[in-house]
Design a protein around this motif. Sequence first.
Motif, PDB file in Angstrom:
ATOM      1  N   ALA A  12       0.915  -1.358   0.146  1.00 12.39           N
ATOM      2  CA  ALA A  12       0.380   0.411  -0.134  1.00 12.39           C
ATOM      3  C   ALA A  12       1.139   1.787  -0.060  1.00 12.39           C
ATOM      4  O   ALA A  12       1.021   2.131  -0.623  1.00 12.39           O
ATOM      5  CB  ALA A  12      -1.232   0.023   1.601  1.00 12.39           C
TER       6      ALA A  12
ATOM      7  N   ILE B 134      -6.863   3.420  -1.518  1.00  7.26           N
ATOM      8  CA  ILE B 134      -6.163   1.924  -0.900  1.00  7.26           C
ATOM      9  C   ILE B 134      -6.626   1.612  -0.048  1.00  7.26           C
ATOM     10  O   ILE B 134      -6.653   2.482   0.790  1.00  7.26           O
ATOM     11  CB  ILE B 134      -4.992   1.945  -1.031  1.00  7.26           C
ATOM     12  CG1 ILE B 134      -3.947   2.373  -2.347  1.00  7.26           C
ATOM     13  CG2 ILE B 134      -4.280  -0.021  -0.527  1.00  7.26           C
ATOM     14  CD1 ILE B 134      -2.971   2.549  -2.406  1.00  7.26           C
TER      15      ILE B 134
ATOM     16  N   ASP C 296      -6.343  -1.463   3.654  1.00  4.90           N
ATOM     17  CA  ASP C 296      -5.705  -2.188   3.473  1.00  4.90           C
ATOM     18  C   ASP C 296      -6.068  -2.925   5.205  1.00  4.90           C
ATOM     19  O   ASP C 296      -6.127  -1.919   6.008  1.00  4.90           O
ATOM     20  CB  ASP C 296      -4.580  -0.836   3.767  1.00  4.90           C
ATOM     21  CG  ASP C 296      -3.604  -2.166   4.487  1.00  4.90           C
ATOM     22  OD1 ASP C 296      -2.682  -3.223   4.814  1.00  4.90           O
ATOM     23  OD2 ASP C 296      -2.224  -1.322   5.118  1.00  4.90           O
TER      24      ASP C 296
END
Length: 215
Positions: free
Chosen positions: A22, A120, A122
């Motif tokens: 990430a 993103i 994560d």
Amino acid sequence: MSVKWLIIGISGATCGGKTTLANKLKELFPSSVIINQDAYFLPVDDDRHVWIPELNHINFDTLTSLDMNKMYDDIMGIIADSTCTMKSLSKPKETEDLTSIELQTRIQDLLNEKNVNILIADGFCIYYHKPIEKLCNLKYFATLNRDECYKRRTMRVYEPPDCPGYFEHCVWPEYLRQLEDVQNNVENVHYFSEFTEDPVKIVLDDLAQVLECVE
């Protein structure tokens, strides 16, 4: 014109390289946003935690240890429901043989051209939370063998720290349950392992493909 959001999910084994991946994507695309599941652990005195009597310890490796509704709300607050819609995901031939640097340039051009930004998500169990899983345009899952996972886990410092037996009783069994659930119930997942040569290049290939198809 409002920004459209393309959402990348990165999940899988503890210490499997999720956050490293990430962060590398964030370095390549600085305007992207990372939402890390670790920020959503419940306070240790929250009564929603699952207590393991034989270990005298909380099981932090289950969905019950996290405020996933808050994570989802925070994601929605950023994207404002402006996710990407796509045509068929047939891979454009012109991106197949590009280097990572060429792909990065191509992707940035497409992000600018189509007014898309990247978010993103994560976390070790983000696909257990179906509303978040359904948001993800691209899905990745990091796998590890048991010995490698244990070795990496023992090199990390947690707060509160792992107690003796925690890996065997909680970490590894919960990971295996999650892996089985993802394999059986989550579609279009790309799996990485400790032997995957270049996860970033794989994601860049996928990003180029998907962005070509954004309407």
